[in-house]
Write a protein that holds these residues in place. Structure first.
Motif, PDB file in Angstrom:
ATOM      1  N   VAL A 106       0.821  -1.215   0.000  1.00 26.56           N
ATOM      2  CA  VAL A 106       0.000   0.000   0.000  1.00 26.56           C
ATOM      3  C   VAL A 106       0.851   1.259   0.000  1.00 26.56           C
ATOM      4  N   LEU A 107       2.003   1.209   0.643  1.00 25.00           N
ATOM      5  CA  LEU A 107       2.820   2.410   0.773  1.00 25.00           C
ATOM      6  C   LEU A 107       3.390   2.895  -0.546  1.00 25.00           C
ATOM      7  N   ASN A 108       3.317   2.084  -1.591  1.00 30.16           N
ATOM      8  CA  ASN A 108       3.831   2.491  -2.896  1.00 30.16           C
ATOM      9  C   ASN A 108       2.758   3.114  -3.782  1.00 30.16           C
ATOM     10  N   LEU A 109       1.557   3.280  -3.261  1.00 27.57           N
ATOM     11  CA  LEU A 109       0.491   3.886  -4.049  1.00 27.57           C
ATOM     12  C   LEU A 109       0.610   5.404  -4.032  1.00 27.57           C
ATOM     13  N   GLY A 110      -0.003   6.033  -5.039  1.00 30.19           N
ATOM     14  CA  GLY A 110       0.124   7.481  -5.203  1.00 30.19           C
ATOM     15  C   GLY A 110      -1.110   8.255  -4.799  1.00 30.19           C
ATOM     16  N   PHE A 111      -1.410   9.290  -5.595  1.00 29.95           N
ATOM     17  CA  PHE A 111      -2.520  10.212  -5.319  1.00 29.95           C
ATOM     18  C   PHE A 111      -2.299  10.938  -3.990  1.00 29.95           C
ATOM     19  N   GLN A 112      -1.034  11.183  -3.655  1.00 27.73           N
ATOM     20  CA  GLN A 112      -0.697  11.891  -2.409  1.00 27.73           C
ATOM     21  C   GLN A 112      -1.352  11.242  -1.180  1.00 27.73           C
ATOM     22  N   GLY A 113      -1.324   9.926  -1.162  1.00 29.02           N
ATOM     23  CA  GLY A 113      -1.840   9.180  -0.019  1.00 29.02           C
ATOM     24  C   GLY A 113      -3.302   8.806  -0.115  1.00 29.02           C
ATOM     25  N   LEU A 114      -4.046   9.363  -1.073  1.00 31.17           N
ATOM     26  CA  LEU A 114      -5.479   9.085  -1.158  1.00 31.17           C
ATOM     27  C   LEU A 114      -5.766   7.675  -1.666  1.00 31.17           C
ATOM     28  N   ALA A 115      -4.927   7.146  -2.566  1.00 33.48           N
ATOM     29  CA  ALA A 115      -5.131   5.780  -3.047  1.00 33.48           C
ATOM     30  C   ALA A 115      -4.945   4.787  -1.899  1.00 33.48           C
ATOM     31  N   ALA A 116      -3.909   5.009  -1.084  1.00 32.92           N
ATOM     32  CA  ALA A 116      -3.683   4.140   0.070  1.00 32.92           C
ATOM     33  C   ALA A 116      -4.834   4.266   1.064  1.00 32.92           C
ATOM     34  N   ARG A 117      -5.374   5.483   1.181  1.00 31.55           N
ATOM     35  CA  ARG A 117      -6.441   5.696   2.162  1.00 31.55           C
ATOM     36  C   ARG A 117      -7.715   4.947   1.779  1.00 31.55           C
ATOM     37  N   ILE A 118      -8.117   4.975   0.496  1.00 33.23           N
ATOM     38  CA  ILE A 118      -9.339   4.264   0.101  1.00 33.23           C
ATOM     39  C   ILE A 118      -9.130   2.755   0.209  1.00 33.23           C
ATOM     40  N   VAL A 119      -7.894   2.292  -0.052  1.00 30.35           N
ATOM     41  CA  VAL A 119      -7.600   0.861   0.100  1.00 30.35           C
ATOM     42  C   VAL A 119      -7.687   0.465   1.570  1.00 30.35           C
ATOM     43  N   ARG A 120      -7.114   1.281   2.456  1.00 26.63           N
ATOM     44  CA  ARG A 120      -7.161   0.972   3.889  1.00 26.63           C
ATOM     45  C   ARG A 120      -8.591   0.996   4.422  1.00 26.63           C
ATOM     46  N   TRP A 121      -9.401   1.949   3.961  1.00 29.20           N
ATOM     47  CA  TRP A 121     -10.777   2.018   4.426  1.00 29.20           C
ATOM     48  C   TRP A 121     -11.565   0.805   3.930  1.00 29.20           C
ATOM     49  N   THR A 122     -11.320   0.399   2.680  1.00 33.38           N
ATOM     50  CA  THR A 122     -11.972  -0.801   2.157  1.00 33.38           C
ATOM     51  C   THR A 122     -11.528  -2.033   2.942  1.00 33.38           C
ATOM     52  N   ASP A 123     -10.258  -2.109   3.260  1.00 28.56           N
ATOM     53  CA  ASP A 123      -9.713  -3.197   4.079  1.00 28.56           C
ATOM     54  C   ASP A 123     -10.366  -3.195   5.457  1.00 28.56           C
ATOM     55  N   CYS A 124     -10.563  -2.010   6.012  1.00 24.89           N
ATOM     56  CA  CYS A 124     -11.188  -1.871   7.326  1.00 24.89           C
ATOM     57  C   CYS A 124     -12.633  -2.378   7.295  1.00 24.89           C
ATOM     58  N   CYS A 125     -13.362  -2.014   6.244  1.00 22.96           N
ATOM     59  CA  CYS A 125     -14.750  -2.481   6.112  1.00 22.96           C
ATOM     60  C   CYS A 125     -14.807  -3.999   5.974  1.00 22.96           C
ATOM     61  N   HIS A 126     -13.895  -4.568   5.149  1.00 25.31           N
ATOM     62  CA  HIS A 126     -13.850  -6.021   4.971  1.00 25.31           C
ATOM     63  C   HIS A 126     -13.569  -6.718   6.299  1.00 25.31           C
ATOM     64  N   ALA A 127     -12.614  -6.196   7.070  1.00 22.97           N
ATOM     65  CA  ALA A 127     -12.250  -6.811   8.342  1.00 22.97           C
ATOM     66  C   ALA A 127     -13.415  -6.780   9.321  1.00 22.97           C
ATOM     67  N   GLN A 128     -14.151  -5.680   9.356  1.00 24.35           N
ATOM     68  CA  GLN A 128     -15.269  -5.556  10.297  1.00 24.35           C
ATOM     69  C   GLN A 128     -16.439  -6.458   9.905  1.00 24.35           C
ATOM     70  N   LEU A 129     -16.791  -6.449   8.629  1.00 22.28           N
ATOM     71  CA  LEU A 129     -17.947  -7.232   8.192  1.00 22.28           C
ATOM     72  C   LEU A 129     -17.660  -8.729   8.206  1.00 22.28           C
ATOM     73  N   SER A 130     -16.390  -9.110   7.993  1.00 21.71           N
ATOM     74  CA  SER A 130     -16.021 -10.522   7.960  1.00 21.71           C
ATOM     75  C   SER A 130     -15.513 -11.031   9.307  1.00 21.71           C
ATOM     76  N   ASN A 131     -15.330 -10.093  10.272  1.00 25.00           N
ATOM     77  CA  ASN A 131     -14.774 -10.447  11.580  1.00 25.00           C
ATOM     78  C   ASN A 131     -13.412 -11.113  11.422  1.00 25.00           C
ATOM     79  N   MET A 132     -12.584 -10.501  10.581  1.00 25.93           N
ATOM     80  CA  MET A 132     -11.257 -11.028  10.277  1.00 25.93           C
ATOM     81  C   MET A 132     -10.195  -9.957  10.509  1.00 25.93           C
ATOM     82  N   MET A 133      -8.933 -10.390  10.482  1.00 20.90           N
ATOM     83  CA  MET A 133      -7.819  -9.450  10.625  1.00 20.90           C
ATOM     84  C   MET A 133      -7.706  -8.576   9.391  1.00 20.90           C
ATOM     85  N   LEU A 134      -7.030  -7.440   9.534  1.00 15.51           N
ATOM     86  CA  LEU A 134      -6.748  -6.567   8.399  1.00 15.51           C
ATOM     87  C   LEU A 134      -5.860  -7.286   7.392  1.00 15.51           C
TER      88      LEU A 134
END
Length: 466
Positions: free
Chosen positions: A225-253
């Motif tokens: 994730v740290l190699n993504l661009g958009f001044q951190g925004l690409a990493a942020r949407i990926v992390r938020w999507t990862d966060c949603c997946h972890a919460q809904l699936s009751n799994m680790m990030l």
């Protein structure tokens, strides 16, 4: 043209603009849009609220007027913006008005895909990302859209356009057999993240999981994730999507990389070590950052914040939620600390984000908290014997998150009554108020739950399931 509409650009000739000039024009146009949007919010003479908390009727009548009476003046500015940014894709009138809505109305979500984060200046460079951006924003803000835009057909058209373009981009990115592995652009990754994220929150979860599996492979191709661009925004949407997946699936990030940026990583004091809760259970070791953000939101509610402050708050909330998720899925997922983390995550969603109690993510997290409490009692007997205040707080959060729209609230209420009895000293008026108070404006009514003195109860019965 008003003074200051455009910066002075010195470039001779009649051909196409140089790339640097195009970028300068685009960034200036985006800045002007945000500045005008902020100015409109501060003009009381406008007589209307441009926030997500404004009345649905005001928003609907405004946009409906554009459509029903062919008042297309808002699309003129959109046309100029698209032309000056070099965006060549032909868009219909409805898409233009939806883009106008995106630019001028504050999203009810503190997500990455909003005007205040600067997301659009990247989305406008790629047709797939542009369509998935409008799809994502409209899907998450569907109930606040005017009636003429509350159409599944319009949403599916945007989604289909994004997927068609994305498919052709995949074909070009995938090399022949024996060649180097494919490299996916930031725009492609952000497009897939938008599609997955919208479906995790509001759409088809199974479809979201398919997108998320693809996202994992794309991130691997970029070596993290740290190699993504958009001044951190690409990493942020990926992390938020990862966060949603972890919460809904009751799994680790799935993406556990963290940036050293202060905007992304919470301060070290956010969470103490695992001994903090056991040594001083009444000091709410995990609530430092949540308490800090709550106080800020009481002083300045989200709908009154400047765009840059809203964007910064979104970064802080995401970092806090991800840190809490790591505690939930630590070595002992049913310790008092892990259970407390589940309550903190729910509190963050309901009080700080203002997530509707009826939303998918809240109902699932409430179910998970209930199941975790039952499992902990089944396997550990009286797990809260040394931490009675933590038990009461978790039951309060369960009631708060359930409200009166979820039958699980009855379970938390009955457990709370058994824990407190008649001599615990808990104010049942405050408890009842939790389920009646709207949670989409300010955390002020809920702040007493963060103060240890309010939960300094003389008698608590921790054997609630015996």
């Amino acid at each position: 043209m008003d003074p200051g509409e455009f910066v002075f650009i010195q470039e001779m000739g009649t051909g196409s603009h140089k790339p640097k000039t195009k970028s300068l024009i685009k960034m200036h146009v985006m800045d002007r849009v945000v500045m005008k949007r902020r100015g409109r919010k501060e003009e009381p003479s406008r007589g209307r609220d441009l926030t997500a908390e404004s009345s649905r009727g005001d928003q609907s009548s405004s946009i409906n007027q554009y459509v029903e009476h062919d008042d297309l003046r808002p699309t003129v500015g959109v046309d100029d913006m698209l032309r000056l940014s070099g965006f060549s894709l032909q868009v219909n009138t409805q898409t233009k008005i939806l883009l106008h809505h995106f630019l001028n109305y504050t999203s009810k979500s503190l997500c990455t895909v909003t005007a205040e984060t600067g997301w659009l200046k990247y989305a406008i460079e790629d047709s797939a990302l542009f369509n998935s951006t409008l799809y994502h924003w409209a899907f998450l803000n569907y109930s606040f859209l005017p009636a003429s835009f509350q159409s599944q057909q319009n949403l599916l058209a945007l989604k289909a356009a994004a997927i068609r373009t994305l498919a052709s981009q995949f074909q070009r990115a995938t090399p022949d057999m024996g060649s180097d592995p494919p490299t996916f652009s930031d725009a492609m990754i952000a497009t897939v993240a938008c599609l997955a994220n919208a479906n995790f929150l509001c759409g088809d979860v199974e479809e979201a999981k398919v997108h998320f599996q693809g996202l994992r492979g794309m991130i691997r191709s970029r070596k993290g994730v740290l190699n993504l661009g958009f001044q951190g925004l690409a990493a942020r949407i990926v992390r938020w999507t990862d966060c949603c997946h972890a919460q809904l699936s009751n799994m680790m990030l799935s993406f556990d990389e963290e940036s050293s940026s202060k905007e992304v990583t919470p301060p070290p004091s956010t969470f103490l070590d695992s001994q903090g809760l056991y040594d001083q259970p009444s000091r709410w070791a995990m609530m430092g950052e949540i308490r800090s953000m709550s106080k800020e939101l009481v002083a300045t509610p989200k709908h009154l914040m400047a765009p840059d402050r809203r964007a910064a708050l979104g970064f802080r909330l995401l970092a806090s939620d991800r840190s809490i998720l790591k505690r939930i899925h630590g070595k002992n997922g049913y310790s008092v600390l892990a259970l407390f983390a589940r309550g903190a995550l729910l509190f963050s969603h309901v009080v700080l984000r203002g997530t509707p109690r009826s939303s998918r993510i809240i109902t699932i997290l409430v179910d998970q908290l209930k199941e975790a409490l039952i499992f902990a009692y089944t396997s550990e007997d009286d797990i809260f014997d040394d931490h009675p205040i933590a038990l009461v707080w978790l039951l309060l959060v369960g009631m708060l998150a359930s409200g009166r729209e979820n039958f699980q609230g009855i379970w938390f209420r009955l457990c709370l009554e058994k824990a407190c009895g008649g001599d615990a000293g808990l104010s049942w008026e405050d408890v009842e108020a939790l389920t009646e108070t709207p949670n989409n404006i300010s955390p002020q009514p809920f702040c007493w739950m963060l103060e240890e003195i309010a939960l300094d109860l003389p008698c608590i019965h921790t054997s609630i399931l015996c």
